[in-house]
Design a protein around this motif. Structure first.
Motif, mmCIF file in Angstrom:
data_model
loop_
_atom_site.group_PDB
_atom_site.id
_atom_site.type_symbol
_atom_site.label_atom_id
_atom_site.label_comp_id
_atom_site.label_asym_id
_atom_site.label_seq_id
_atom_site.Cartn_x
_atom_site.Cartn_y
_atom_site.Cartn_z
ATOM 1 N N TYR A 36 0.743 -1.210 -0.029
ATOM 2 C CA TYR A 36 -0.021 -0.105 -0.109
ATOM 3 C C TYR A 36 0.896 1.162 -0.022
ATOM 4 C CZ TYR A 36 0.423 -1.395 4.794
ATOM 5 O OH TYR A 36 1.076 -1.625 6.060
ATOM 6 N N GLY A 86 8.018 2.366 7.415
ATOM 7 C CA GLY A 86 7.968 2.651 9.123
ATOM 8 C C GLY A 86 9.102 1.910 9.746
ATOM 9 N N GLY A 169 -0.216 9.626 2.974
ATOM 10 C CA GLY A 169 -1.393 8.636 3.394
ATOM 11 C C GLY A 169 -1.129 8.059 4.374
ATOM 12 N N HIS A 185 12.011 10.409 21.986
ATOM 13 C CA HIS A 185 13.395 10.425 21.689
ATOM 14 C C HIS A 185 14.242 11.596 21.944
ATOM 15 C CE1 HIS A 185 12.414 7.330 18.189
ATOM 16 N NE2 HIS A 185 12.421 6.692 19.431
HETATM 17 N N1 LIG Z 1 15.826 1.446 15.192
HETATM 18 C C1 LIG Z 1 15.323 2.525 15.852
HETATM 19 O O1 LIG Z 1 16.316 3.504 15.961
HETATM 20 C C2 LIG Z 1 14.151 2.654 16.207
HETATM 21 C C3 LIG Z 1 13.702 3.604 16.979
HETATM 22 C C4 LIG Z 1 12.294 3.813 17.502
HETATM 23 C C5 LIG Z 1 11.731 2.889 17.130
HETATM 24 N N2 LIG Z 1 11.953 1.585 16.339
HETATM 25 C C6 LIG Z 1 10.831 0.574 16.089
HETATM 26 O O2 LIG Z 1 10.038 0.970 15.010
HETATM 27 C C7 LIG Z 1 8.826 0.100 15.012
HETATM 28 C C8 LIG Z 1 7.845 1.235 14.923
HETATM 29 O O3 LIG Z 1 7.992 1.906 13.745
HETATM 30 P P1 LIG Z 1 6.817 3.166 13.315
HETATM 31 O O4 LIG Z 1 6.329 3.807 14.379
HETATM 32 O O5 LIG Z 1 7.461 3.769 12.275
HETATM 33 O O6 LIG Z 1 5.663 2.073 12.920
HETATM 34 P P2 LIG Z 1 5.387 1.073 11.868
HETATM 35 O O7 LIG Z 1 6.530 0.682 11.027
HETATM 36 O O8 LIG Z 1 4.921 -0.307 12.736
HETATM 37 O O9 LIG Z 1 4.158 1.438 10.997
HETATM 38 C C9 LIG Z 1 3.016 1.561 11.557
HETATM 39 C C10 LIG Z 1 1.872 1.163 10.633
HETATM 40 O O10 LIG Z 1 1.674 2.209 9.571
HETATM 41 C C11 LIG Z 1 1.979 1.681 8.561
HETATM 42 N N3 LIG Z 1 2.557 2.683 7.562
HETATM 43 C C12 LIG Z 1 3.851 3.247 7.560
HETATM 44 N N4 LIG Z 1 3.939 4.281 6.651
HETATM 45 C C13 LIG Z 1 2.634 4.406 6.116
HETATM 46 C C14 LIG Z 1 2.344 5.066 5.132
HETATM 47 N N5 LIG Z 1 3.158 6.084 4.621
HETATM 48 N N6 LIG Z 1 1.189 5.050 4.672
HETATM 49 C C15 LIG Z 1 0.248 4.163 5.077
HETATM 50 N N7 LIG Z 1 0.783 3.287 6.209
HETATM 51 C C16 LIG Z 1 1.824 3.348 6.638
HETATM 52 C C17 LIG Z 1 2.791 0.613 8.437
HETATM 53 O O11 LIG Z 1 2.513 -0.536 7.513
HETATM 54 C C18 LIG Z 1 2.105 -0.102 9.725
HETATM 55 O O12 LIG Z 1 0.880 -0.946 9.689
HETATM 56 C C19 LIG Z 1 8.935 -0.502 16.297
HETATM 57 O O13 LIG Z 1 9.358 -1.703 16.211
HETATM 58 C C20 LIG Z 1 10.048 0.089 17.071
HETATM 59 O O14 LIG Z 1 10.546 -0.506 18.290
HETATM 60 C C21 LIG Z 1 13.228 1.682 16.112
#
Ligand SMILES: NC(=O)c1ccc[n+]([C@@H]2O[C@H](COP(=O)([O-])OP(=O)(O)OC[C@H]3O[C@@H](n4cnc5c(N)ncnc54)[C@H](O)[C@@H]3O)[C@@H](O)[C@H]2O)c1
Ligand SMILES: [Fe+2]
Length: 372
Positions: A36, A86, A169, A185
């Motif tokens: 998507y 994400g 989106g 953060h």
């Molecule tokens: N590596 C790091 O430094 C770090 C830091 C903080 C969090 N994290 C990790 O990141 C994860 C969370 O990431 P998040 O908050 O980005 O959420 P996510 O990646 O889980 O996304 C949330 C939801 O939004 C959807 N989505 C994402 N972008 C979209 C878009 N542009 N349009 C439509 N739908 C979209 C995704 O498919 C998912 O269903 C956790 O596992 C967390 O532990 C990592």
């Protein structure tokens, strides 16, 4: 003493098409993303690269099992790994840029070192994790019942690419949870004893940009975020630079058992713990970086610089985005509180070393209890 490290080269493009052209996406590239996101922004470009859709391997946040299943399906050798998504997509993709990432658990247990093999390009589509500029990949380790971060310089991206169009989106709920994560953060890294003037430059600026955006959303409704998506995306990268160098701390540490056991989205589980951890800090120490941060946040929050007033104003602003829940509303039981406390002490020492004030076993338990 090292003050700041920003490894990836940072790029910004207005559109996905401009990014695809500038980076010459094509054969030899593996794009890891969601259907998507790919279809509307890249579909018409008819790119000749391989594409893997993460959602085919399960819903929710990333786990070691999900990453192993995806890895089994990567057939060809690729020169570049390009993650467009994400934190879930980005963190898993970081592992695939390594030499022999499987068994993943061995990397997390430190049995094997992380060794870089492929070029890594990270394109965030949420405004939260800042993962595009950090060397951290966080997975739920299903067999361990908690989330754990692996930090290794081999997982720094070569390129971090900001494309505000990709966020257009993003549903409001994920906009809210991810930007709250970025705000946390910024706050945790600014309070971290491992922070410095330079990391706080990024942390303070990120917090300010996010809070000013929230004020506009509180005043004008969720659609007010649309013209601000580029600002939120940049703020989340700034917060990533801040915490990637200074570290996150107890809010993240205490939220991991909740996120892992009850599958609460990362930003939401942080939000559930945030105010409780800050109040516990305030009982211990209201000076130093706490006083400095509070004075800084008082501007965009338009409140008194007293730390209590600042965190009360912050709590009330955040509640306009999203209702905060008590832990029991996620299904948490009283027995969990002891289990969570033990899990933090056992698994989260990397984060707990960055706490603004020391939180012992009793305090950790009382934070959970107060939020129960
Ligand atoms: N590596 C790091 O430094 C770090 C830091 C903080 C969090 N994290 C990790 O990141 C994860 C969370 O990431 P998040 O908050 O980005 O959420 P996510 O990646 O889980 O996304 C949330 C939801 O939004 C959807 N989505 C994402 N972008 C979209 C878009 N542009 N349009 C439509 N739908 C979209 C995704 O498919 C998912 O269903 C956790 O596992 C967390 O532990 C990592
Ligand atoms: Fe986070």
């Amino acid at each position: 003493m090292r003050q700041l490290m920003i490894k990836p080269t940072l790029y910004r493009y207005d559109t996905a098409a401009a990014f695809a052209e500038a980076f010459g996406l094509g054969p030899g590239d593996l794009v890891i993303t969601n259907e998507y996101i790919y279809k509307p922004y890249f579909g018409a470009l008819d790119l000749k690269c391989d594409v893997l859709f993460q959602e085919k391997y399960g819903q929710g946040e990333p786990s070691d099992d999900m990453a192993e299943a995806m890895y089994r399906d990567i057939k060809d050798h690729h020169r570049r790994i390009i993650a467009v998504g994400g934190g879930t997509v980005i963190d898993i993709s970081k592992l695939f840029a390594l030499k022999d990432p499987s068994p993943i658990l061995e990397l997390y247990d430190g049995v094997r070192p992380a060794v870089k093999e492929k070029e890594l390009v990270l394109v965030p589509t949420t405004c939260g994790t800042g993962s595009e500029v950090t060397n951290i990949a966080i997975l739920a380790l299903n067999s361990r019942g908690t989330k754990k971060g692996l930090a290794a310089d081999a997982m720094y991206a070569d390129s971090a690419v900001l494309v505000p169009e990709l966020l257009s989106g993003l549903p409001f709920r994920f906009f809210a949870t991810s930007s709250i994560d970025a705000l946390i953060h910024a706050v945790e890294s600014s309070l971290s004893p491992n922070g410095n003037e330079t990391t706080r430059l990024f942390g303070y600026r990120a917090a300010e940009m996010i809070l000013r955006g929230y004020q506009k959303i509180a005043a004008n409704g969720p659609n007010a975020r649309i013209p601000l998506l580029g600002d939120f995306l940049l703020a989340s990268t700034y917060a990533g630079i801040a915490f990637g160098n200074a570290g996150c701390a107890a809010v993240h540490a205490l939220s991991y058992p909740l996120g892992a056991k009850y599958h609460v989205a990362h930003g939401e589980s942080n939000y559930a713990l945030f105010d409780g951890v800050m109040r516990s800090y305030l009982e211990l120490d209201r000076g130093g970086e706490m006083a400095a941060l509070s004075a800084h946040l008082a501007g965009p929050l338009e409140c008194s610089p007293e730390p209590e007033a600042v965190f009360a104003a912050l709590d009330s602003l955040l509640s306009t985005l999203m209702q905060k829940k008590a832990l029991r509303e996620y299904g948490v039981t009283e027995e969990d509180l002891t289990e969570f406390t033990d899990s933090v002490l056992l698994n989260q020492s990397r984060l707990m070393a960055n706490n603004f004030a020391p939180l012992d076993r009793d305090r950790i338990y009382r934070i959970y209890q107060a939020l129960f």
